[in-house]
Scaffold this motif. Structure first.
Motif, short mmCIF file in Angstrom:
data_model
loop_
_atom_site.label_atom_id
_atom_site.label_comp_id
_atom_site.label_asym_id
_atom_site.label_seq_id
_atom_site.Cartn_x
_atom_site.Cartn_y
_atom_site.Cartn_z
N ALA A 287 0.86 -1.46 0.04
CA ALA A 287 0.18 0.01 -0.17
C ALA A 287 0.83 1.30 -0.04
N GLU A 288 1.94 1.36 0.84
CA GLU A 288 2.72 2.54 0.81
C GLU A 288 3.42 2.70 -0.60
N MET A 289 3.64 1.60 -1.50
CA MET A 289 4.22 1.83 -2.75
C MET A 289 2.99 2.53 -3.70
N VAL A 290 1.92 2.24 -3.32
CA VAL A 290 0.61 2.90 -4.18
C VAL A 290 0.63 4.25 -3.63
N SER A 291 0.63 4.36 -2.55
CA SER A 291 0.40 5.70 -1.86
C SER A 291 1.59 6.59 -2.43
N LYS B 167 3.33 6.22 -5.25
CA LYS B 167 3.42 6.44 -6.66
C LYS B 167 2.30 7.54 -7.17
N PHE B 168 1.09 7.41 -6.48
CA PHE B 168 0.10 8.27 -6.92
C PHE B 168 -0.02 9.38 -5.83
N ASP B 169 1.08 9.83 -5.02
CA ASP B 169 0.80 10.54 -3.96
C ASP B 169 -0.51 10.85 -3.32
N LEU B 170 -1.18 9.57 -2.92
CA LEU B 170 -2.35 9.58 -2.40
C LEU B 170 -2.36 10.44 -0.96
N ASN B 171 -3.56 11.00 -0.90
CA ASN B 171 -4.19 11.59 0.50
C ASN B 171 -4.01 10.33 1.49
N VAL B 172 -3.72 10.69 2.66
CA VAL B 172 -3.36 9.46 3.57
C VAL B 172 -4.74 8.99 3.97
N ILE B 173 -5.87 9.47 3.61
CA ILE B 173 -7.23 8.97 4.13
C ILE B 173 -7.53 7.68 3.08
N GLU C 291 -8.15 4.21 1.39
CA GLU C 291 -8.03 3.01 1.94
C GLU C 291 -7.38 2.22 0.65
N ILE C 292 -6.43 1.23 0.73
CA ILE C 292 -5.74 0.81 -0.21
C ILE C 292 -5.68 -0.71 -0.13
N ALA C 293 -6.31 -1.34 -1.33
CA ALA C 293 -6.56 -2.91 -1.16
C ALA C 293 -5.74 -3.54 -2.13
N CYS C 294 -6.03 -5.05 -2.11
CA CYS C 294 -5.44 -5.69 -3.36
C CYS C 294 -6.52 -6.64 -3.69
N GLY C 295 -6.45 -6.50 -5.26
CA GLY C 295 -7.58 -7.28 -5.81
C GLY C 295 -7.23 -7.52 -7.16
N GLY C 296 -7.74 -8.68 -7.95
CA GLY C 296 -7.64 -8.69 -9.24
C GLY C 296 -5.87 -8.61 -9.74
N GLY C 297 -5.15 -9.02 -8.65
CA GLY C 297 -3.65 -9.00 -9.20
C GLY C 297 -3.26 -7.55 -8.99
N HIS C 298 -3.92 -6.38 -8.50
CA HIS C 298 -3.35 -5.32 -8.34
C HIS C 298 -3.22 -4.77 -6.98
N VAL C 299 -2.72 -3.68 -6.70
CA VAL C 299 -2.88 -2.96 -5.45
C VAL C 299 -3.52 -1.64 -5.88
#
Lengths: 170, 776
Positions: free
Chosen positions: B563-567, B569-575, B577-585
């Motif tokens: 989840a940290e990697m997705v956050s 990469k996309f500079d996501l707001n800390v709020i 929620e990051i999930a795993c599904g369909g082979g993706h994060v």
């Protein structure tokens, strides 16, 4: 006891093996020919885990002496599937229907089921249960095994496969 | 249904669909990945393994039930050509062992008898030879001089004054007592409108797993041992083998190949494990033992025969006020898992209904029968045969419908068993309502026909044990999860699949957590040298809940890194929620912000200077009482017709409704229930180890009579949905508790059909005919 040399066709291959006269076929298959797919659950012909085909007919290989197989054809569970990638329909059905748990009775169950379907391609539930009454299972309650065998009835492919395997041609 | 069988496609996670929520694997009827190997004969069980130079082992067993060993002379056996090693109790350390490491005085076995044998079949010596015939011939050459002692074969006989002592340390043959007390029992009985007391006896039955026990050991040149063994508890075997061989635990590696069923019968270190290892070290050659079916049936562990007296107090309206249970377990010659059984019978005696006051007195009695051990249900089938038979009789005498009586007293979510447990999820009432409807109970009870009857019985069961009798210093379950930059994962755990399918369930749980497919998960298991410490193995329906929670613990730590990697990469707001599904994060609120799992793994590795991404997860139940973190429930109705001429009871149909929380894989759950009905039908009607002064009379599968395909009645099962907060995705036990109600449900139906009230299992035509006053 002096060993005797016997020649038999196992899953289509000619094999020559020296056996003591008291060696059973299941021991010869497992210990001498390293075909360990055939299981020994009792050694007294009660559980059916050791079912193989001898000249196309299912037998308990724990009640058959290896010397009795001299000059004859044996099919084991390893020889039931037509190829390494393609399974016998009964094997496919056992997988799809959840008919396998611990798997120790499975080789014998598969062999007895395939033999039934080649004899009786339109077998109904009572005849499936009757045909499998010599194969004990402690995990499944037989429910999904019977379902799997019945799923092969009427799909046409099973009789042919079963007959081919039963004749040792698979 | 065929996904698990096709070879995994080339990894291309980006090609997988991501629109909409990814399909959950929870509740899917997934086939087992090991099934292909099992239907083709490719699956490897212990006896299938042959190593170069391997010797064949055989055990010499006592032919007498109770005797002092005056002399053993193995010299003729040792001199037989082809014999490479013979050991007796004199040749190996006389170290006492047993699963009850927590209380060392309960460890009462040595691997080979030293001065005394205590049952017919007690292991006296072992041989390793170049082939099986030579090993058998050598056994016959071992001279043992026995001085026979008077023996005892029943609990009352063993407890009588002046009875011979099976163990000198216990002159009264009383191995241990377990007591449970809560509430004011005297007050409960004083206030009661209706009190009844009944005594029931249950019989010895065999696990009759299809794969006989087998062990193969190899000693390395440095003295370390590798043991392949048919076990449901590789960790216990590792520790106890190390102890008995005077090795360090880490010098013993136990590998569990495919196992052909256990049902509780393969959860201890057994003498052949030790003898294979010891003789492998002595000879420098691998040694393999495989038991015969006769050895299994005549000398193997079995379900404890128990004599249970139950006294219960009701108000006129059917409310249970109190209950007093005493249980005497016939333990046979050694303790084995008996102390646990003694405790559990007490718990299962008052787990199903609200019992405000309870007193339990359980004793474990030594006899000269073959030792009993854990077996599916472990105490519950005996406790609930007594308890449920008594409930049905009480209902009859109180004039209350048996289902109504149960509804009145049924456990509910949040109910506490004082000092023992608090019930979490509980669908018991729903089970009762549903089985009433499913079986057409009301109509059938209103129109009874002679020779026909419906019977009901219920169960509650544990999802893993809280107790630490093994005194492990490790977590109860452990799992290690590694993820790779090709989008796959590896799960490493010692959780032991013995045929029940837990390997698939654990992979399903991990795949669900990581949003992968089953075929993306590689499982490494069954090897104490490769798997994280530790897992207590398969017993008490613990694997799905405990190992499943350990897997989730590890998976969540890995997901956190991803989840940290997705956050990042996309500079996501800390709020987010990051999930795993369909082979993706991906971000749940903005699913287009996603990275293929493998790419996220690669990023995490780069961020961490190449270190692989992995995590260890653990589960140990804490602060959840004395018994179990979760409890399952169920109700079963048997429809039975009895031939009044022959006395033969024929089960027409079984109706089962159960609450196992979330069904992670319905096909696997059904398989557990269906198998349980077979085993329990045998327990009720046909299976019994027939004993004559310690000798087993029916030690073949033909004479033992476990039900065959033609014997199985049609059966209908339904599920009540609950969510168990302690379990992974809400799951709890399935298929072990169901070992309990079948016998009392059938016995109740037979009672309805004939008036015969079974107090002594199994239910046989002879007993029924005697009740009907027929000449036998």
């Amino acid at each position: 006891m002096e060993p005797r040399t016997i020649t038999l066709t196992v899953n289509g291959d000619r094999r020559c093996v020296a056996v003591r006269p008291n060696l059973t076929l299941v021991e010869a298959l497992r210990d001498e020919l390293h075909l360990t797919g055939t299981k020994q659950g009792c050694g007294t012909g009660d559980c059916g885990a050791c079912t193989v085909y001898l000249d196309g007919r299912p037998v308990n290989s724990c009640l058959t002496l290896a010397v009795e197989a001299d000059g004859r054809s044996v099919t084991t569970v390893e020889g039931l599937a037509p190829s390494g990638t393609e399974l016998h329909p009964v094997q496919e059905a056992f997988i799809a229907h959840g008919a396998v748990q611990c798997g120790y009775c499975t080789p014998g169950m598969v062999m007895s089921s395939a033999a039934l379907l080649s004899r009786e391609p339109a077998a109904d539930e009572p005849s499936v249960r009757h045909a499998l009454a010599g194969n004990l299972c402690r995990c499944t309650g037989y429910t999904k095994i019977v379902e799997a065998v019945l799923a092969c009835v009427g799909d046409g492919s099973c009789g042919a496969h079963g007959a081919a395997a039963a004749e040792g041609k698979a | 249904m065929s996904e698990a069988r096709t070879p995994p496609a080339a990894p291309d996670p980006a090609a997988r669909p991501v629109s909409g929520p990814p399909e959950s694997l929870i509740g899917q009827r997934l086939p087992r990945p090991d099934a292909r190997a099992k239907v083709t004969g490719a699956a490897i069980y212990t006896d299938d393994i042959q190593l170069p130079g391997m010797l064949y082992g055989a055990m010499l067993r006592s032919p007498v039930a109770h005797a002092l060993i005056k002399r053993i002379d193995a010299s003729k056996a040792r001199a037989l050509p082809g014999v490479k090693c013979v050991i007796t109790g004199q040749d190996v350390p006389a170290i006492r062992y047993g699963n009850w490491r927590l209380v060392p005085e309960l460890q009462d076995e040595t691997v080979l008898a030293t001065d005394k044998v205590r049952f017919i079949g007690d292991e006296v010596a072992a041989v390793a030879a170049v082939d099986k015939d030579t090993a058998e011939a050598a056994l016959a050459l071992i001279e043992v001089e026995y001085q026979e002692l008077p023996a005892v074969f029943g609990v009352d006989e063993a407890l009588a004054d002046g009875a011979p002592a099976v163990h000198d340390e216990h002159p009264d043959n009383l191995s241990l007592r377990r007591d449970i007390d809560y509430g004011d029992l005297e007050q409960a009985f004083a206030a009661a409108d209706y009190v009844r007391e009944d005594t029931f006896t249950t019989h010895a039955v065999s696990h009759a797993y299809m794969e006989p026990c087998s062990a193969l050991a190899r000693a390395d040149s440095d003295g370390r041992i590798t043991l392949w063994t048919s076990t449901q508890t590789p960790y216990y075997v590792q520790c106890l083998l190390a102890r008995t061989m005077e090795l360090r635990e880490n010098d013993v590696r136990v590998i569990k190949p495919a196992v052909g069923g256990g049902f509780g019968g393969k959860m201890e270190l057994r003498p052949w494990d030790f003898c294979a290892a010891w003789m492998a070290r002595e000879t420098g050659r691998p040694v393999k033992f495989t038991l015969s079916r006769e050895e299994e049936l005549a000398t193997g562990r079995r379900r404890h025969p128990v004599k249970i007296t139950s006294k219960i107090a009701f108000r006129q309206d059917g409310t249970i006020l109190g209950k007093e249970v005493t249980a005497k377990l016939d333990g046979g010659g050694y303790n084995g898992m008996g102390p646990t059984a003694t405790f559990l019978i007490g718990n299962f005696g008052a787990m199903l209904y609200k019992v405000p006051a309870y007193r339990y007195r359980g004793i474990y009695v030594y006899t000269n029968n073959p030792p009993a051990g854990a077996m599916r249900g472990f105490g519950a089938p005996q406790a609930l045969f007594a308890g449920e038979m008594q409930m049905n009789k009480a209902a009859e005498e109180l004039g209350i419908d048996p289902i109504e009586l149960r509804l009145k007293n049924a456990m509910e979510p949040g109910d506490a068993i004082p000092g023992v447990a608090t019930i979490g999820s509980c669908g018991f009432r729903e089970c009762l309502e549903k089985v009433r409807e499913l079986s057409g109970w009301d109509a059938r009870m209103a129109a009874k026909l002679p020779g026909e009857g419906l019977g009901i019985a219920c169960y509650s069961f544990i999802s893993g044990g809280v107790f630490n009798w093994f005194n492990t210093r490790y977590p109860f379950s452990s799992a290690e999860v590694k993820v790779f930059d090709d989008g796959t994962a590896q799960l490493t755990t010692l959780a032991a699949d013995i045929g029940q399918g837990s390997d698939l369930i654990l992979c399903q749980i991990l795949a669900e957590e990581l949003g992968l497919k089953i075929e993306d998960i590689r499982l490494v298991t069954g090897d104490t040298a490769a798997c994280p410490q530790s897992d207590l193995g398969t017993w008490g329906s613990r694997v799905t809940l405990m190992a499943g929670n350990a897997v989730r613990d590890a998976a969540r730590q890995v997901k956190e890194r991803l989840a940290e990697m997705v956050s990042l990469k996309f500079d996501l707001n800390v709020i987010h929620e990051i999930a795993c599904g369909g082979g993706h994060v991906y971000s749940k609120s903005k699913p287009s912000r996603r990275i293929p799992l493998g790419e996220a793994v690669a990023m995490a590795q780069r961020a961490n200077r190449g270190r692989p991404l992995k995590a260890s997860g653990y589960y140990t139940p804490r602060d959840v009482g004395l018994v179990s973190p979760a409890f399952s429930f169920g109700a079963q109705v048997a429809d039975v017709r009895v031939d009044l001429e022959t006395g033969l009871p024929e089960v027409q149909r079984m109706f089962t409704v159960h609450d196992c929380g979330t069904e992670l894989n319905p096909m696997a759950v059904e398989g557990q229930l269906e198998g349980s009905i077979q085993m329990s039908l045998g327990y009720a009607l046909s299976e019994e180890l027939l004993m004559d002064r310690g000798r087993t009379l029916n030690a073949t599968l033909l004479d033992y009579k476990l039900p065959v395909a033609e014997d199985m009645p049609p059966s209908v099962s339904e599920t009540v949905e609950t969510y168990e907060p302690e379990g992974p995705f809400g799951a709890k036990e399935a298929g072990e508790g169901l070992a309990c109600p079948t016998a009392p449900a059938i016995a109740h139906a037979v009672h309805q059909a004939t008036g015969y009230f079974c107090r002594e299992l199994p239910i046989t035509p002879v007993k029924i005919l005697r009740h009907l006053g027929r000449e036998i």
